[in-house]
Design a protein around this motif. Sequence first.
Motif, PDB file in Angstrom:
ATOM      1  N   ASP A   1      64.876  28.330 -25.501  1.00 29.51           N
ATOM      2  CA  ASP A   1      65.353  27.414 -26.535  1.00 29.51           C
ATOM      3  C   ASP A   1      66.184  26.299 -25.925  1.00 29.51           C
ATOM      4  OD1 ASP A   1      64.194  28.955 -28.440  1.00 29.51           O
ATOM      5  OD2 ASP A   1      66.020  30.029 -29.002  1.00 29.51           O
ATOM      6  N   LEU A   2      67.086  26.691 -25.020  1.00 31.21           N
ATOM      7  CA  LEU A   2      67.974  25.690 -24.441  1.00 31.21           C
ATOM      8  C   LEU A   2      67.225  24.790 -23.462  1.00 31.21           C
ATOM      9  CD1 LEU A   2      71.250  27.691 -23.849  1.00 31.21           C
ATOM     10  CD2 LEU A   2      70.458  26.494 -25.860  1.00 31.21           C
ATOM     11  N   LEU A   3      66.220  25.360 -22.771  1.00 34.52           N
ATOM     12  CA  LEU A   3      65.436  24.529 -21.850  1.00 34.52           C
ATOM     13  C   LEU A   3      64.744  23.417 -22.613  1.00 34.52           C
ATOM     14  CD1 LEU A   3      63.792  27.140 -19.447  1.00 34.52           C
ATOM     15  CD2 LEU A   3      65.770  25.697 -19.046  1.00 34.52           C
ATOM     16  N   MET A   4      64.358  23.709 -23.867  1.00 33.48           N
ATOM     17  CA  MET A   4      63.691  22.680 -24.672  1.00 33.48           C
ATOM     18  C   MET A   4      64.673  21.623 -25.153  1.00 33.48           C
ATOM     19  SD  MET A   4      60.630  24.139 -26.610  1.00 33.48           S
ATOM     20  CE  MET A   4      59.882  25.691 -26.500  1.00 33.48           C
ATOM     21  N   MET A   5      65.978  21.946 -25.140  1.00 34.17           N
ATOM     22  CA  MET A   5      66.959  20.996 -25.652  1.00 34.17           C
ATOM     23  C   MET A   5      67.576  20.155 -24.550  1.00 34.17           C
ATOM     24  SD  MET A   5      68.835  23.473 -28.391  1.00 34.17           S
ATOM     25  CE  MET A   5      69.990  22.251 -28.991  1.00 34.17           C
ATOM     26  N   GLY A   6      67.055  20.272 -23.336  1.00 28.58           N
ATOM     27  CA  GLY A   6      67.606  19.513 -22.220  1.00 28.58           C
ATOM     28  C   GLY A   6      67.259  18.042 -22.312  1.00 28.58           C
ATOM     29  N   ARG A   7      68.017  17.266 -21.534  1.00 26.82           N
ATOM     30  CA  ARG A   7      67.727  15.828 -21.476  1.00 26.82           C
ATOM     31  C   ARG A   7      66.432  15.569 -20.710  1.00 26.82           C
ATOM     32  NH1 ARG A   7      72.021  12.005 -23.033  1.00 26.82           N
ATOM     33  NH2 ARG A   7      72.860  13.254 -24.710  1.00 26.82           N
ATOM     34  N   MET A   8      66.137  16.490 -19.798  1.00 24.72           N
ATOM     35  CA  MET A   8      64.959  16.320 -18.950  1.00 24.72           C
ATOM     36  C   MET A   8      63.710  16.617 -19.766  1.00 24.72           C
ATOM     37  SD  MET A   8      64.406  18.229 -15.347  1.00 24.72           S
ATOM     38  CE  MET A   8      64.689  19.829 -15.991  1.00 24.72           C
ATOM     39  N   PRO A   9      62.639  15.830 -19.594  1.00 23.54           N
ATOM     40  CA  PRO A   9      61.403  16.151 -20.312  1.00 23.54           C
ATOM     41  C   PRO A   9      60.965  17.579 -20.006  1.00 23.54           C
ATOM     42  CG  PRO A   9      61.196  14.045 -19.202  1.00 23.54           C
ATOM     43  CD  PRO A   9      62.505  14.628 -18.774  1.00 23.54           C
ATOM     44  N   LEU A  10      60.427  18.234 -21.017  1.00 26.21           N
ATOM     45  CA  LEU A  10      60.028  19.630 -20.848  1.00 26.21           C
ATOM     46  C   LEU A  10      59.013  19.783 -19.708  1.00 26.21           C
ATOM     47  CD1 LEU A  10      60.418  22.441 -21.978  1.00 26.21           C
ATOM     48  CD2 LEU A  10      58.578  22.010 -23.590  1.00 26.21           C
ATOM     49  N   GLU A  11      58.167  18.759 -19.532  1.00 22.68           N
ATOM     50  CA  GLU A  11      57.166  18.798 -18.463  1.00 22.68           C
ATOM     51  C   GLU A  11      57.840  19.000 -17.106  1.00 22.68           C
ATOM     52  OE1 GLU A  11      57.092  16.710 -20.931  1.00 22.68           O
ATOM     53  OE2 GLU A  11      55.106  16.928 -21.827  1.00 22.68           O
ATOM     54  N   LEU A  12      58.958  18.287 -16.891  1.00 19.48           N
ATOM     55  CA  LEU A  12      59.642  18.402 -15.607  1.00 19.48           C
ATOM     56  C   LEU A  12      60.310  19.761 -15.469  1.00 19.48           C
ATOM     57  CD1 LEU A  12      61.267  14.930 -14.895  1.00 19.48           C
ATOM     58  CD2 LEU A  12      59.369  16.034 -13.747  1.00 19.48           C
ATOM     59  N   ALA A  13      60.864  20.268 -16.575  1.00 20.83           N
ATOM     60  CA  ALA A  13      61.487  21.593 -16.523  1.00 20.83           C
ATOM     61  C   ALA A  13      60.438  22.633 -16.154  1.00 20.83           C
ATOM     62  CB  ALA A  13      62.126  21.918 -17.872  1.00 20.83           C
TER      63      ALA A  13
END
Lengths: 201, 222, 246
Positions: free
Chosen positions: B81-93
């Motif tokens: 959930d928190l990874l999706m709320m990052g500033r970084m695009p999800l693709e990069l995560a």
Amino acid sequence: MQLNADNLACSRGGRDVFAGVGFSVASGEALVVAGRNGAGKSSLLRLIAGLVRIAGGTLDLQGGEPEASIAEQAHYVGHQDALKPTLSVGENLRFWAAFLGAAADDIEPALEAVGLAALADLPAAYLSAGQRRRLSIARLVAAPRPIWLLDEPTSALDTPSQARLVELMRGHLAGGGLIVAAAHGPIGLTQARELRLGAEG
Amino acid sequence: MTAFTALLLRDIRLSLRIGGGALMGALFFLIVVTLMPFAIGPDLNLLARIGPAILWLGALLASLLALDRLFAMDQDDGSLDLLMMGRMPLELAVLAKALAHWITTGLPLVIVAPVLGLMLNVELRAMGWVTLTLLAGTPALTFIGLVGAALSVALRRGGLLLPVLILPLTVPVLIFGVAAANAAIVGPAPFGPPFTILCALSLASLVLGPIAAAAALRHGLE
Amino acid sequence: MAVIDLANPTRFLALVNRVLPWLVAATALVFAIGLYRAAYAPDDYQQGATVKIMFLHVPAAWLGMMGWVIMSAAALGTLVWRHPLADVAGKAVAPIGAAFTLICLITGALWGRPTWGTYWVWDARLTSVLILFLLYLGVMALYWTAEEPGRGARAAAILTLVGAVNIPIIKFSVDWWNTLHQPASVLRLGGATIDASILVPLLIMAGAFTLLFITLHLAAMRNEILRRRVRSMRLMQAQTMAEARS
């Protein structure tokens, strides 16, 4: 800054959770979402956090950063603590601070704020439920974001920790932040407004 | 520290700690290769001839089986959930997680391959080439498998679903990987064309894998 | 607007119910003509009457591939436009495409027996079709494992598009692998120089298969819509029961 919701609807798995929900929260204000189990308190918070699709209605943020989504300006504390048991308390917090965009690498003040500074090197596996909850709240302090979405934030917390959380929330509101919290009972914020979801029961 | 390196380092650290299972893939690889002679007989000449193919098959299975938990663990504890709320695009995560995964499970496969090659009587010089093809090709396996890992998390289903979805898509990597290895060892076809295509497959999946995986995670939202 | 009308599942159902009998009749008619023409097509001078398997094999292969094209279009509809009927179309076409691919594989094996002396040869085309079949099974497995139709549809749509990107690469790599290991395929249908006496029945059969495909697809879409209605009615029932009790 103001978070506005108008006629919001949410459906999960083909089942309508709620519909026609509207509210508006401005800087320095707190909104407590109440309602019976299954009324959609958690779903509403996850919806604001961008984790659940909006089935209808609008949600917008005025006065925030124009290029960032609402989710990117919000902190979400859910039922799960998002902690890795094999990483230490400090490593857990340092990672989330870096990932969620903290300016500084220093996590001491955040650990201090939730009273976990002494445990920084302990693996998170050894923490109690309350300590885990406090550690996940520490991330709100370590990486400042204007919107706090808190799902039952006081659960698993003892009275002193609850008082500390209220202190943090007051500080956040005083600094121009806004809070949307889901709760069964009062969470200690006297000036909070209440949004009741679902039928009384 | 940027969000990308933070996530990369966290995932590497997690898989190196107890319960992380960084070396599980290499261990599985060893067991698969050990089983092969029992199935096809201990004839060293035959083993040497099909050695590269065995190593490639073993690496393929090992790297895909390890992918099962890539997103599932983050989903279980709420981190996703928190990874999706990052500033970084999800693709990069997703890319950061995949890179960490390759470093901790793909790279050990490449490193132990020469040792396993000795057991299969693949000669030392040839083993260098086989290892090179594994180094170039295993990233493609990880990035293709990434899509399956994301899909199985979006459906909240693990287990056999991932290999069923992903193994047919890995056919080109297997073909060009083994072809390049064989070309280097026995010829007569040149090593260059299959090896460059193998590299191209890795690079293309490096781009497309994270995009598809991020889309799968986003569309897994209710 | 006709397209918007069709977006409404109720209108779509009405249309399907009206069109379906005609489609069934047309399919039967074209099949009758095609089979008749195929039966009277000249035998191959080398393969004899076995060459007539081609009239089933080749159209099945075409439609097996067309199934993926339709599924990809439906996947775009699901992901980009969130069209409710696109979900249904994609889910309905997967087993049909898989069935046609399987027909292609089985007829290929039956054809291979007299031609190659064995049921299965790792021929480039057959191998590609086999992998296509496995990909279809993967998409169907996704639909089976998804508890909720919407979630399954989006996951399957992504897998479909990944497959659509991959299928040409797989085809290319299998062809490349085949030339590496084997002499060129035994099966050569002389390219553009097929005689009209074979080409015409082949095209009629292709038309018949296409009609069959469309008929089955529309019927499967209708069934899927009805299935979803049953599901949402049950959900409603559970919800009203729960509310009545509380």
